[in-house]
Design a protein around this motif. Structure first.
Motif, PDB file in Angstrom:
ATOM      1  N   MET B  29       0.677  -1.369   0.085  1.00  0.00           N
ATOM      2  CA  MET B  29      -0.017   0.108  -0.015  1.00  0.00           C
ATOM      3  C   MET B  29       0.806   1.341  -0.022  1.00  0.00           C
ATOM      4  O   MET B  29       0.492   2.033  -0.790  1.00  0.00           O
ATOM      5  CB  MET B  29      -0.838   0.231   1.290  1.00  0.00           C
ATOM      6  CG  MET B  29      -1.998  -0.899   1.328  1.00  0.00           C
ATOM      7  SD  MET B  29      -2.759  -0.803   2.773  1.00  0.00           S
ATOM      8  CE  MET B  29      -4.470  -1.456   2.390  1.00  0.00           C
ATOM      9  N   THR B  30       1.905   0.989   0.838  1.00  0.00           N
ATOM     10  CA  THR B  30       2.933   2.210   0.896  1.00  0.00           C
ATOM     11  C   THR B  30       3.569   2.623  -0.523  1.00  0.00           C
ATOM     12  O   THR B  30       3.377   3.670  -0.951  1.00  0.00           O
ATOM     13  CB  THR B  30       3.952   2.290   2.004  1.00  0.00           C
ATOM     14  OG1 THR B  30       3.205   1.637   3.345  1.00  0.00           O
ATOM     15  CG2 THR B  30       4.915   3.449   2.290  1.00  0.00           C
ATOM     16  N   VAL B  32       2.332   1.956  -3.490  1.00  0.00           N
ATOM     17  CA  VAL B  32       1.328   2.571  -4.393  1.00  0.00           C
ATOM     18  C   VAL B  32       1.187   3.904  -3.928  1.00  0.00           C
ATOM     19  O   VAL B  32       1.067   4.763  -4.873  1.00  0.00           O
ATOM     20  CB  VAL B  32      -0.038   1.686  -4.109  1.00  0.00           C
ATOM     21  CG1 VAL B  32      -1.290   2.311  -4.844  1.00  0.00           C
ATOM     22  CG2 VAL B  32      -0.022   0.188  -4.547  1.00  0.00           C
ATOM     23  N   ASN B  33       1.197   4.333  -2.605  1.00  0.00           N
ATOM     24  CA  ASN B  33       0.909   5.739  -2.140  1.00  0.00           C
ATOM     25  C   ASN B  33       2.195   6.653  -2.825  1.00  0.00           C
ATOM     26  O   ASN B  33       2.024   7.669  -3.301  1.00  0.00           O
ATOM     27  CB  ASN B  33       0.988   5.958  -0.747  1.00  0.00           C
ATOM     28  CG  ASN B  33      -0.451   5.253  -0.140  1.00  0.00           C
ATOM     29  OD1 ASN B  33      -1.432   5.308  -0.800  1.00  0.00           O
ATOM     30  ND2 ASN B  33      -0.323   4.845   1.146  1.00  0.00           N
ATOM     31  N   TYR B  34       3.267   6.013  -2.577  1.00  0.00           N
ATOM     32  CA  TYR B  34       4.595   6.590  -2.967  1.00  0.00           C
ATOM     33  C   TYR B  34       4.669   6.870  -4.569  1.00  0.00           C
ATOM     34  O   TYR B  34       5.252   7.951  -5.095  1.00  0.00           O
ATOM     35  CB  TYR B  34       5.862   5.957  -2.745  1.00  0.00           C
ATOM     36  CG  TYR B  34       6.319   6.042  -1.217  1.00  0.00           C
ATOM     37  CD1 TYR B  34       5.430   6.629  -0.151  1.00  0.00           C
ATOM     38  CD2 TYR B  34       7.469   5.832  -0.870  1.00  0.00           C
ATOM     39  CE1 TYR B  34       5.714   6.931   1.091  1.00  0.00           C
ATOM     40  CE2 TYR B  34       7.949   5.922   0.460  1.00  0.00           C
ATOM     41  CZ  TYR B  34       7.067   6.506   1.427  1.00  0.00           C
ATOM     42  OH  TYR B  34       7.543   6.391   2.704  1.00  0.00           O
TER      43      TYR B  34
END
Lengths: 92, 289
Positions: B29-30, B32-34
């Motif tokens: 998830m991180t 994807v966020n980055y």
């Protein structure tokens, strides 16, 4: 515990919420009407979940190809990806 | 049995789910966020949309690394699979000699990746390495640090030495699972050794071979440590594969956004290949009944 390092944005939050809702929806759908393996135009027998996976994976590639070939907005490719997922889910 | 009681097994899955969530889902998830932000500092990101994906997909260095990766992975498969089958066929089928040969064959599998890189780094040196010095002695100008072909041959040799045993062990197990009745029938029919291999052993090995190809594909597609320890991805970029290029972006240049976009594309490539292999495996299992 601070979750700042995860760098959440509204876009990615919506994306993951949509994925989770989709998984819940598929589970509920399976409880209401269980899925069975069936053979469509894909080269193997698939369940509803398999076809969703193939649809999502294929649509990710459609988006990547769009990014490579044009700088136009991703909203334009969305109908193509949705149509692809629909075709795989219905006839795959 | 009561339906609730029947479903109690799900509670046993909870610890695994939590571990996977912390070790895989949250980092993913991180990433994807980055991938859609320019990360300036922890907690300071600027939304950039699909800019990093566009940059990465048109990056010629990434294209180079991807082509090298594909050539490397398919070379590995083309060497290790036939060699593994051949060694498994030559190994003694039963008795003490069989146990001894199994132990000897399995030794390379016990050695960690970075140690394998160090072994070959020293082994290939022209001044003190046994292999490098020997090649110099017989007049071959071998230097993995300055010649791309030599570096490639060394990385390939290293992987073949390290991982062919896995294919051998899988094939050996597959061969031992073939009932004697097949061989007796072949003997009665006067089948040649080649015919026994082609029409009995190879079809029966199909299941284990698909697993071997899948495992070797996955592992070689993510290779990082060995070429990094051997030559740091060089000379030039000759042995820089996808993982190493990714590490250069993420750790070397601290370009977290492009590295995250690259990771997601890498993930999609692996997911596609895994799906293709998984489908093949399922179909093969159904054919075998």
């Amino acid at each position: 515990m601070s979750m700042e390092w995860m760098a959440w944005t509204p876009v990615t939050a919506c994306f993951f919420i949509f994925i989770i809702l989709m998984l819940i929806g598929m589970t509920v759908w399976h409880q209401i009407s269980p899925t069975f393996e069936s053979k469509g135009f894909l080269p193997m027998k698939t369940t509803r979940g398999d076809r969703l996976f193939i649809g999502l994976l294929g649509s990710a590639y459609i988006y990547l190809i769009w990014i490579i070939i044009t700088e136009a907005s991703l909203w334009f490719v969305m109908p193509i990806a949705l149509l692809y997922i629909f075709i795989v889910m219905k006839f795959g | 049995m009561d339906k609730w009681e029947d479903n109690k097994a799900w509670f046993l899955v909870v610890p695994v789910f939590l571990i996977v969530a912390f070790s895989a889902i949250i980092p993913l998830m991180t990433v994807v966020n980055y991938s859609i932000q320019d990360i300036l500092a922890p907690g300071k990101g600027v939304f950039v949309g699909v800019e990093w994906f566009r940059e990465i997909l048109s990056d010629s260095r990434l294209h180079g690394a991807l082509i090298r990766q594909i050539i490397y992975t398919f070379s590995i498969l083309a060497i290790e699979i036939p060699l593994g089958i051949m060694i498994a066929l030559l190994m003694p089928a039963r008795g003490f000699s069989s146990s001894i040969s199994l132990v000897i064959v399995a030794i390379p599998l016990l050695i960690p990746w970075n140690v394998v890189g160090t072994i070959f780094q020293i082994f290939g040196r022209g001044d003190i390495g046994l292999g490098g010095a020997f090649l110099h002695k017989i007049g071959i100008d071998y230097n993995y640090a300055s010649d791309s072909v030599d570096a490639w041959l060394t990385v390939l040799t290293m992987d073949v030495w390290h991982w062919t045993p896995l294919v051998v062990l899988l094939c050996f197990a597959g061969l031992r699972a073939i009932p004697d009745a097949y061989y007796q029938a072949a003997k009665i029919d006067g089948a040649s050794k080649w015919a026994v291999f082609r029409f009995i052993q190879l079809p029966k090995l199909k299941g284990v071979l698909i697993i071997a190809v899948l495992l070797r594909f996955m592992d070689s597609f993510m290779i990082y440590t060995e070429p990094f320890v051997l030559s740091g991805g060089g000379p030039g970029n000759a042995t820089t594969f996808l993982s190493q290029y990714l590490a250069q972006l993420a750790i070397g240049q601290f370009d977290l956004g492009p590295a995250a976009a690259f990771s997601l594309i890498y993930f999609l490539i692996i997911l596609l290949f895994c799906f293709i292999f998984y489908t093949f495996m399922q179909n093969a299992e159904k054919e075998n009944g």
